[in-house]
Design an enzyme around this catalytic site. Structure first.
Site, short mmCIF file in Angstrom:
data_model
loop_
_atom_site.label_atom_id
_atom_site.label_comp_id
_atom_site.label_asym_id
_atom_site.label_seq_id
_atom_site.Cartn_x
_atom_site.Cartn_y
_atom_site.Cartn_z
N GLU A 1 0.85 -1.18 0.00
CA GLU A 1 0.00 0.00 0.00
C GLU A 1 0.90 1.24 0.00
O GLU A 1 1.87 1.26 0.74
CB GLU A 1 -0.91 0.04 1.23
CG GLU A 1 -1.94 1.16 1.12
CD GLU A 1 -2.89 1.21 2.32
OE1 GLU A 1 -2.75 0.43 3.27
OE2 GLU A 1 -3.78 2.06 2.29
N GLY B 1 3.26 2.46 10.81
CA GLY B 1 3.05 1.73 12.06
C GLY B 1 2.79 0.25 11.79
O GLY B 1 3.43 -0.62 12.38
N ALA B 2 1.88 -0.03 10.88
CA ALA B 2 1.53 -1.41 10.57
C ALA B 2 0.67 -1.46 9.32
O ALA B 2 0.15 -0.43 8.88
CB ALA B 2 0.77 -2.05 11.73
N MET B 3 0.51 -2.67 8.77
CA MET B 3 -0.20 -2.82 7.49
C MET B 3 -1.08 -4.07 7.50
O MET B 3 -0.65 -5.15 7.92
CB MET B 3 0.85 -2.89 6.37
CG MET B 3 0.27 -3.14 4.99
SD MET B 3 -0.78 -1.75 4.46
CE MET B 3 -1.88 -2.62 3.35
N ASN C 1 -2.30 -6.30 5.36
CA ASN C 1 -2.30 -7.32 4.30
C ASN C 1 -3.17 -8.53 4.69
O ASN C 1 -3.08 -9.02 5.81
CB ASN C 1 -0.88 -7.82 4.06
CG ASN C 1 0.11 -6.71 4.04
OD1 ASN C 1 0.03 -5.82 3.20
ND2 ASN C 1 1.03 -6.70 4.98
N HIS D 1 -6.71 -2.12 15.06
CA HIS D 1 -6.92 -1.38 13.81
C HIS D 1 -6.66 -2.27 12.59
O HIS D 1 -7.50 -2.37 11.70
CB HIS D 1 -6.02 -0.15 13.80
CG HIS D 1 -6.10 0.66 12.55
ND1 HIS D 1 -6.89 1.79 12.45
CD2 HIS D 1 -5.51 0.52 11.34
CE1 HIS D 1 -6.78 2.30 11.23
NE2 HIS D 1 -5.93 1.55 10.54
N GLU D 2 -5.50 -2.89 12.56
CA GLU D 2 -5.17 -3.70 11.38
C GLU D 2 -6.09 -4.91 11.28
O GLU D 2 -6.51 -5.28 10.19
CB GLU D 2 -3.69 -4.13 11.39
CG GLU D 2 -2.68 -2.99 11.54
CD GLU D 2 -2.87 -1.82 10.60
OE1 GLU D 2 -3.50 -1.98 9.55
OE2 GLU D 2 -2.40 -0.70 10.96
N GLU E 1 -9.89 3.99 6.09
CA GLU E 1 -9.09 4.45 7.23
C GLU E 1 -9.92 5.20 8.27
O GLU E 1 -9.78 4.95 9.47
CB GLU E 1 -7.90 5.29 6.74
CG GLU E 1 -6.86 4.51 5.93
CD GLU E 1 -6.24 3.32 6.66
OE1 GLU E 1 -6.43 3.18 7.88
OE2 GLU E 1 -5.58 2.49 5.98
N1 BES Z 1 -3.13 0.91 5.78
C1 BES Z 1 -2.37 1.55 6.77
C2 BES Z 1 -0.89 1.44 6.55
C3 BES Z 1 -0.34 2.29 5.44
C4 BES Z 1 -0.36 3.64 5.51
C5 BES Z 1 0.24 1.76 4.34
C6 BES Z 1 0.19 4.41 4.50
C7 BES Z 1 0.75 2.53 3.32
C8 BES Z 1 0.75 3.87 3.40
C9 BES Z 1 -2.65 0.99 8.16
O1 BES Z 1 -3.88 0.39 8.30
C10 BES Z 1 -2.63 2.14 9.10
O2 BES Z 1 -3.51 2.95 9.03
N2 BES Z 1 -1.62 2.22 9.95
C11 BES Z 1 -1.42 3.32 10.85
C12 BES Z 1 -1.71 2.95 12.28
C13 BES Z 1 -3.16 3.01 12.62
C14 BES Z 1 -3.40 2.55 14.03
C15 BES Z 1 -3.77 4.37 12.43
C16 BES Z 1 0.05 3.68 10.73
O3 BES Z 1 0.80 2.90 10.18
O4 BES Z 1 0.39 4.76 11.19
ZN ZN Z 2 -5.49 1.70 8.57
#
Ligand code: BES
Ligand code: ZN
Length: 853
Positions: A124, A256-258, A260, A292-293, A315
């Protein structure tokens, strides 16, 4: 430099072809990984006529290409591979490609890359095109099968495992998905495992994969995962849908995390926790991010986004859901206050500056630059307002309809709003302005009292933002209650629905002029513009029955006091000190709540407030004002503070529970105030006796704030030097507590320490982010803060443009300050823009920030 093209929402067109299935084979090697892709394609009936097939691809070396088994020669450009319509069959066909990539050389951490000997992916938003040629857009959903060939012991991908043996593993994901949810991991990993049985009795294997040695720090993440899975069944009726759920922790990760599908990949700092290494805040974050993930499995994966303009569809909703979850797991009141603090410090700040944009933007250059506080935090607030407006029952029915109607779809905000319109018969066209208009509305409040009739009059102002000079009035749900002078609620919480620019609401039959409690629970993301009667804020801090507004009264008072000191040099007001003392020593209140009340507003927040008053904030004066308030508070709280500290200093065995965390937060707050009086004696012993990282780092912070703690800094480094995630706290703390004039040089010295891996996103963000978070240091009149941040952004940009672009938002507030600071900030922005090979990511950010003037 990659060419910068603007993409518009209005230009959306479905893809020319449908991808029925994808088979991928990876032969992993650090400098020459081979990726073979076999795509089953057919023309998309929604795009009639014969169309060329254009696949995205970046940085790929094409080895071979065949259509229905016959070699072909496509047109290859730096960002695409095209086969002309005339060279393609009329109906379904198979395309086979083989490419070579070099994960070892991938420093951008997007696509397939390596982190400490382990292969991992981040696709992503548009990273899959760095792995193979493919229509890399979320509305192209397909069934993926993956074969991985490697000598590494653990080989993972999405879906369910289907076969494995020496040197290979095969995975099959039965759920069609867009390419951005693809993931692959290979490495020498250890699992912390558990089993889960879904509500309909499906057994699921849960694994958290980490590097050898870290297995014993996964228990909290696993527990959070199990509670998230149960919660989504109970509250949203959503079950997990595969036989396995894998989470992998990696050290080098941009975000932070993804989420997949079936294979979440996490920044290791949001997985690993033990009492000695993780603060209570870390525990909270791990729980929230795991949730969240996981929640994305339904809001994001089963129902995905049609295009990236719809990002808030997944999101905003998923943040809203993880906030609900955290509120259910912990104190809902404390969580709401914390979430609003974050919203104001990040999203209101963004909305007020050159980077302001709607929750659903209408154009972008680099999509990675739109994973913003507005899309996430304001996106979640918009859903909260929708829920307030339609009510809890209708919200639930609308969500059931959403899951039912759109399962398997790539959906839009229109689809989302339609399920609410269909369940409630409401017209949401005015509400939709929350998605299309940027900027934080200001709500002016006037009151009138006339012979038993109390009238509240609200006027909304929607300020201009870049590209949006004119705005229309929005729907604003305003939760209000009225209190008697003795503190009783005479009118319990009701929701006023404001739809016009100016609107009055009458309350009849009241015996005495009430005190209003307005915007309870922060029912809308607006700035309340109100000059309350003298003493009203202190009254509400003492008596409001809505915990959010109770806190808010104290916060508003503190902001008022701090702004006055900074602007006029007035002394610290005793009404604030008295009101805060009463809350601090009120044992009937939750310790976590009292700790929140003791936390002074941030300096950037005060700069934002002063700017909104039409004045120019002076960072040095704001810094001095905050310090003065803390000092005065420490004196005002007197001996009670030591007693409070002793009461909280118990010997209970550690638990990461919210109630214990609340006690620790209050204890650390008390310690930090006491340290301003005793010169550090108590804090030094608290540091030595600390039994958790919260206490250890809390005591160290107390010492550093009074310029003590050098010996403790050394012993901390000796103890934790090998744990990078723990050491990040050590770096950050020194920089955030450094004197404004010294912080930039200190940050520079730390980041250049031999062995400091500044190419790691966590390390980079920690040091540069900490300097930017030290408001008085970043905006120091010498310009040293601006210069240092610009220097390091320029250094990181060629390696990792995404992280450089995100950190560059440190500059987003530059137009607020005086001419001399503006000149210095602008000079740094212009210097970055002039860099010969500036990435498209950073260029877009700098250009948007410079457009402000
Ligand atoms: N889908 C996102 C991760 C992401 C963000 C991938 C931007 C590629 C580009 C993931 O679900 C996400 O939102 N992660 C947040 C943490 C969340 C608790 C708000 C992050 O990584 O900051
Ligand atoms: Zn997210």
């Amino acid at each position: 430099m990659t060419e910068q093209k603007t993409v518009y929402l209005a230009d959306y067109q479905p893809y020319t072809h449908l991808v029925d299935s994808v088979d991928l084979t990876f032969r992993l090697a650090p400098s020459a990984t081979r990726v073979s892709a076999r795509l089953s394609l057919r023309p998309n009936p929604e795009r009639p006529g014969r169309n060329d097939l254009r696949l995205d691809g970046e940085g790929l070396t094409l080895v071979s290409c065949a259509v229905d088994g016959k070699a072909v020669t496509p047109t290859v450009e730096p960002d695409a591979l095209t086969l002309a319509a005339k060279d393609l069959p009329d109906g379904p066909f198979t395309l086979e490609t083989e490419v070579e990539i070099a994960p070892e050389a991938n420093t951008a951490l997007e696509g397939l890359y390596m982190s400490k000997g382990m292969y991992c992916t981040q696709c992503e938003a548009e990273g899959f095109r760095k792995i193979t040629y493919y229509p890399d857009r979320p509305d192209v959903m397909s069934r993926f099968k993956v074969r991985i060939e490697s000598d590494l012991p653990i080989l993972l991908s999405n879906g369910n495992p289907t076969a494995q043996g020496p040197g290979f593993a095969e995975w099959d994901d039965p759920w069609p998905k867009p390419a951005y949810l693809f993931a692959l991991v290979a490495g020498d990993l250890r699992a912390h495992s558990a089993k889960f049985t879904t509500a309909s009795e499906r057994p699921v294997d849960l694994n958290i994969w980490v590097r050898p040695g870290d297995e014993d720090r996964c228990a909290y993440a696993m527990d959070s995962l199990i509670r998230s899975m149960r919660w989504d069944e109970q509250v949203y009726g959503r079950e997990y849908d595969l036989d396995v759920f894998n989470i992998v922790a990696v050290d080098d990760f941009n975000m932070g995390a993804m989420e997949n599908k079936g294979l979440n990949i996490f920044n290791s700092r949001y997985v690993l926790a033990s009492p000695e290494t993780a603060t209570d805040d870390d525990y909270y974050r791990i729980e929230a991010i795991i949730a969240h993930e996981y929640f994305h499995n339904w809001t994001g994966n089963r129902i995905t986004c049609r295009d990236w303009f719809q990002l808030c569809l997944k999101e905003g909703l998923t943040v809203f859901r993880d906030h609900q979850f955290s509120g259910d797991m912990r104190s809902a009141a404390v969580r709401r206050i914390e979430d609003v603090v974050t919203l104001r410090s990040r999203q209101f700040r963004e909305d007020d500056g050159p980077l302001a944009h709607p929750v659903r933007p209408e154009s972008f250059i680099e999509i990675n630059n739109f994973y913003t506080a507005t899309v996430y935090e304001k996106g979640a607030e918009v859903i909260g307002m929708l829920k307030s407006l339609v009510g809890d029952g209708a919200y639930k029915r609308a969500l059931d309809l959403y899951f039912d109607r759109h399962d398997g779809d790539a959906a839009t905000i229109e689809d989302w709003l339609k399920v609410f319109e269909d369940t409630t018969d409401r017209d949401l066209s005015q509400f939709k302005l929350w998605y299309s208009q940027a900027g934080t509305p200001r709500l002016k409040v006037d009151e009138a009292w006339d012979d038993g009739v109390y009238t509240l009059t609200f006027a909304q102002a929607n300020p201009p933002t870049p590209g949006q000079p004119e705005k229309q009035p929005k729907v604003i749900p305003i939760k209000v209650a009225l209190l008697n002078p003795n503190g009783d609620e005479v009118v319990p919480t009701i929701m006023l629905e404001m739809t016009r620019e100016k609107q009055s609401f009458r309350f009849e039959g009241l015996a005495a002029k009430p005190v209003p409690s307005i915007l309870r629970g922060f029912s809308a993301p607006v700035v309340l513009d109100r000059k309350p009667a003298p003493g009203e804020r202190a009254f509400l801090l003492a008596h409001d029955t809505d915990p959010f507004n109770k806190w808010e009264a104290g916060r508003a008072l503190a902001k008022e006091v701090m702004s006055e000191i900074a602007l006029k040099g007035t002394p610290v007001r005793s009404d604030w000190l008295d009101a805060l003392a009463a809350v601090t020593f009120d044992d009937t209140l939750d310790p976590a709540f009292r700790a929140l009340c003791l936390r002074l507003p941030g300096e950037d927040d005060i700069a934002q407030t002063i700017h909104a008053m039409g004045r120019i904030p002076d960072p040095a004066k704001i810094h001095a004002a905050r310090r003065e308030m803390a000092g005065a508070l420490a004196i005002r709280l007197g001996d009670g503070l030591s007693r409070l500290y002793k009461d909280l200093d118990d010997n209970a065995p550690f638990s990461p529970s919210a109630s214990q965390a609340g006690r620790r937060a209050l204890k650390v707050a008390a310690l930090q105030l006491l340290t301003r009086r005793d010169g550090g004696k108590l804090a030094a012993s608290a540091f030595a006796r600390a039994r958790s990282m919260t206490e250890e780092i809390g005591a160290l912070a107390a010492l550093l704030e009074v310029h003590q703690g050098q010996a403790e800094l050394t012993s901390f480094a000796a103890r934790w030097g090998r744990d990078a995630n723990v050491m990040d706290k050590w770096y950050a703390l020194q920089i955030t507590t450094a004197e404004p004039g010294d912080a930039a040089a200190l940050a520079d010295r730390l980041i250049q320490t031999p062995g400091f891996d500044w190419k790691n996103p966590n390390r980079f963000r920690t040091v540069i982010g900490a300097l930017a978070a030290n408001h008085a240091a970043f905006h120091h009149r010498s310009g040293a803060g601006y210069r240092l941040v610009a220097d390091w952004l320029l250094k990181l940009d060629p390696l990792n443009p995404q992280t450089a672009a995100r950190v560059s938002t440190a500059f987003e507030t530059w137009p607020r300050y005086d001419a001399s600071r503006r000149k210095r900030a602008k000079k740094e922005l212009e210097r970055m823009l002039a860099a010969p090979d500036l990435s498209g990511d950073l260029r877009e950010m700098v250009e948007r920030m410079l457009a402000a003037g």
